[in-house]
Design a protein around this motif. Structure first.
Motif, PDB file in Angstrom:
ATOM      1  N   TYR A 179      -2.555   7.706 -17.128  1.00 13.45           N
ATOM      2  CA  TYR A 179      -4.038   7.498 -17.737  1.00 13.45           C
ATOM      3  C   TYR A 179      -5.107   7.774 -16.070  1.00 13.45           C
ATOM      4  N   LEU A 180      -4.685   7.982 -14.736  1.00 11.26           N
ATOM      5  CA  LEU A 180      -5.465   8.026 -13.680  1.00 11.26           C
ATOM      6  C   LEU A 180      -5.590   9.872 -13.994  1.00 11.26           C
ATOM      7  N   LYS A 181      -7.038  10.163 -14.524  1.00 16.84           N
ATOM      8  CA  LYS A 181      -7.578  11.240 -13.948  1.00 16.84           C
ATOM      9  C   LYS A 181      -8.837  11.875 -13.345  1.00 16.84           C
ATOM     10  N   GLY A 182      -8.948  12.746 -13.005  1.00 14.49           N
ATOM     11  CA  GLY A 182     -10.639  12.791 -13.051  1.00 14.49           C
ATOM     12  C   GLY A 182     -11.599  11.604 -11.818  1.00 14.49           C
ATOM     13  N   THR A 183     -12.104  11.078 -11.999  1.00 13.65           N
ATOM     14  CA  THR A 183     -13.205  10.233 -10.806  1.00 13.65           C
ATOM     15  C   THR A 183     -12.734   8.102 -11.351  1.00 13.65           C
ATOM     16  N   ILE A 184     -11.764   8.617 -10.265  1.00 14.54           N
ATOM     17  CA  ILE A 184     -11.245   6.650 -10.569  1.00 14.54           C
ATOM     18  C   ILE A 184     -11.616   5.649  -9.698  1.00 14.54           C
ATOM     19  N   ALA A 185     -11.371   4.521 -10.138  1.00 12.69           N
ATOM     20  CA  ALA A 185     -12.561   2.979  -9.910  1.00 12.69           C
ATOM     21  C   ALA A 185     -11.135   1.915  -9.495  1.00 12.69           C
ATOM     22  N   LEU A 186     -10.778   2.076  -8.176  1.00 12.81           N
ATOM     23  CA  LEU A 186      -9.362   0.651  -8.156  1.00 12.81           C
ATOM     24  C   LEU A 186      -9.929  -0.337  -8.146  1.00 12.81           C
ATOM     25  N   TYR A 187      -8.966  -0.998  -6.981  1.00 13.23           N
ATOM     26  CA  TYR A 187      -9.311  -2.384  -6.820  1.00 13.23           C
ATOM     27  C   TYR A 187      -8.616  -2.433  -5.319  1.00 13.23           C
ATOM     28  N   ARG A 188      -8.564  -4.095  -4.398  1.00 16.68           N
ATOM     29  CA  ARG A 188      -7.956  -3.960  -3.691  1.00 16.68           C
ATOM     30  C   ARG A 188      -7.303  -5.270  -3.667  1.00 16.68           C
ATOM     31  N   SER A 189      -5.899  -5.612  -4.035  1.00 20.69           N
ATOM     32  CA  SER A 189      -5.661  -6.461  -4.864  1.00 20.69           C
ATOM     33  C   SER A 189      -5.468  -7.968  -4.285  1.00 20.69           C
ATOM     34  N   TYR A 190      -6.226  -9.152  -5.031  1.00 24.38           N
ATOM     35  CA  TYR A 190      -6.116 -10.133  -4.140  1.00 24.38           C
ATOM     36  C   TYR A 190      -5.417 -11.491  -4.428  1.00 24.38           C
ATOM     37  N   GLY A 191      -4.957 -12.207  -3.476  1.00 25.93           N
ATOM     38  CA  GLY A 191      -3.923 -13.545  -4.302  1.00 25.93           C
ATOM     39  C   GLY A 191      -2.972 -12.794  -4.419  1.00 25.93           C
ATOM     40  N   ASN A 192      -2.579 -12.936  -5.558  1.00 22.88           N
ATOM     41  CA  ASN A 192      -1.163 -12.234  -6.499  1.00 22.88           C
ATOM     42  C   ASN A 192      -1.374 -11.881  -7.355  1.00 22.88           C
ATOM     43  N   GLU A 193      -2.872 -11.291  -7.193  1.00 26.20           N
ATOM     44  CA  GLU A 193      -2.904  -9.915  -8.887  1.00 26.20           C
ATOM     45  C   GLU A 193      -1.843  -9.112  -8.744  1.00 26.20           C
ATOM     46  N   VAL A 194      -2.111  -7.881  -9.405  1.00 23.87           N
ATOM     47  CA  VAL A 194      -1.284  -6.690  -9.191  1.00 23.87           C
ATOM     48  C   VAL A 194      -1.293  -5.770  -8.455  1.00 23.87           C
ATOM     49  N   CYS A 195      -0.260  -5.699  -7.777  1.00 21.84           N
ATOM     50  CA  CYS A 195      -0.892  -5.130  -6.470  1.00 21.84           C
ATOM     51  C   CYS A 195      -0.611  -3.337  -7.117  1.00 21.84           C
ATOM     52  N   ILE A 196      -2.224  -2.688  -7.111  1.00 22.34           N
ATOM     53  CA  ILE A 196      -1.427  -1.228  -7.661  1.00 22.34           C
ATOM     54  C   ILE A 196      -1.811  -0.320  -5.931  1.00 22.34           C
ATOM     55  N   ASP A 197      -2.041  -0.851  -4.792  1.00 22.94           N
ATOM     56  CA  ASP A 197      -1.807   0.342  -3.526  1.00 22.94           C
ATOM     57  C   ASP A 197      -0.695   0.924  -3.226  1.00 22.94           C
ATOM     58  N   ASP A 198       0.040   1.154  -4.095  1.00 22.89           N
ATOM     59  CA  ASP A 198       0.886   2.624  -4.023  1.00 22.89           C
ATOM     60  C   ASP A 198       1.011   2.977  -5.127  1.00 22.89           C
ATOM     61  N   VAL A 199      -0.421   3.392  -5.456  1.00 23.78           N
ATOM     62  CA  VAL A 199      -1.024   4.567  -7.205  1.00 23.78           C
ATOM     63  C   VAL A 199      -1.326   5.896  -5.795  1.00 23.78           C
ATOM     64  N   HIS A 200      -0.532   6.803  -6.402  1.00 22.86           N
ATOM     65  CA  HIS A 200      -0.645   8.139  -5.882  1.00 22.86           C
ATOM     66  C   HIS A 200      -1.563   9.193  -5.960  1.00 22.86           C
ATOM     67  N   LEU A 201      -3.213   8.347  -5.221  1.00 21.98           N
ATOM     68  CA  LEU A 201      -4.234   8.783  -5.730  1.00 21.98           C
ATOM     69  C   LEU A 201      -4.303   9.719  -4.126  1.00 21.98           C
ATOM     70  N   LYS A 202      -5.302  10.625  -3.814  1.00 16.22           N
ATOM     71  CA  LYS A 202      -5.790  10.649  -2.247  1.00 16.22           C
ATOM     72  C   LYS A 202      -7.008  10.137  -1.503  1.00 16.22           C
ATOM     73  N   SER A 203      -7.839   9.757  -2.740  1.00 16.17           N
ATOM     74  CA  SER A 203      -9.182   8.998  -2.838  1.00 16.17           C
ATOM     75  C   SER A 203      -9.558   8.518  -4.094  1.00 16.17           C
TER      76      SER A 203
END
Length: 178
Positions: free
Chosen positions: A36-60
């Motif tokens: 679903y990650l197409k175009g201009t994307i906004a993510l977040y940095r996980s805090y505490g035990n939030e879902v960790c999405i740091d491994d998403v394969h995007l350059k920016s």
């Protein structure tokens, strides 16, 4: 049930997960999220035990920057971008283009609790609800199954998400489960 009661219940469930469970569940969620990650994307940095999405394969992508007690924006991030510890101890980019809400195609939102109607509770500061009201982007929440509650108490300012992705399924507005 009051929002604070629902929030405490869901946080207790999420905080009971082991680091191994968080890593495994987060990996499954990222795999479901990436198509679903197409175009201009906004993510977040996980805090505490939030879902960790740091491994998403995007350059920016955009990351949230808290500007004051009631407002946040998203600033474009890329590998090597300078970061600083911002509000709540979460890393924020200190350089890069500020993304306007109407420039985003997809925004991925952290969740404390959610229900089958795709309403979410966050930590209670309202940053995301205020931002989502002005945003036309596809609004995707990510959470663990254990964070689902029977009903999220909603108020007029609360924003419904377009979909919620957990480790076992994708819930969409039309009621579809994938």
């Amino acid at each position: 049930m009051m929002k604070e009661t629902v929030r405490k219940l869901a946080l207790a469930r999420r905080n009971a997960l082991t680091q191994r469970e968080i890593a495994c569940k987060s990996k499954a969620i990222v795999q479901r999220l990436e198509p679903y990650l197409k175009g201009t994307i906004a993510l977040y940095r996980s805090y505490g035990n939030e879902v960790c999405i740091d491994d998403v394969h995007l350059k920016s992508y955009g990351l949230p920057v808290v500007l004051h007690d009631t407002y946040m924006c998203f600033r474009m991030w890329h590998k090597g971008c300078k970061m600083k510890k911002g509000a709540y101890g979460i890393q924020e980019p200190i350089e890069g283009k500020v993304l306007l809400a109407d420039e985003l195609d997809v925004i991925v939102v952290p969740i404390v609790a959610f229900d089958e109607h795709l309403y979410r509770l966050g930590h209670g500061k309202g940053y995301y609800d205020r931002y989502l009201k002005q945003c036309r982007a596809l609004k995707i929440g990510v959470a663990y199954d254990c964070q689902q509650v029977e009903k999220v108490p909603i108020e007029p300012h609360d924003v419904c998400l377009d979909m919620i992705i957990t480790e076992t399924c994708i819930r969409k507005k039309d009621g579809a489960l994938n």
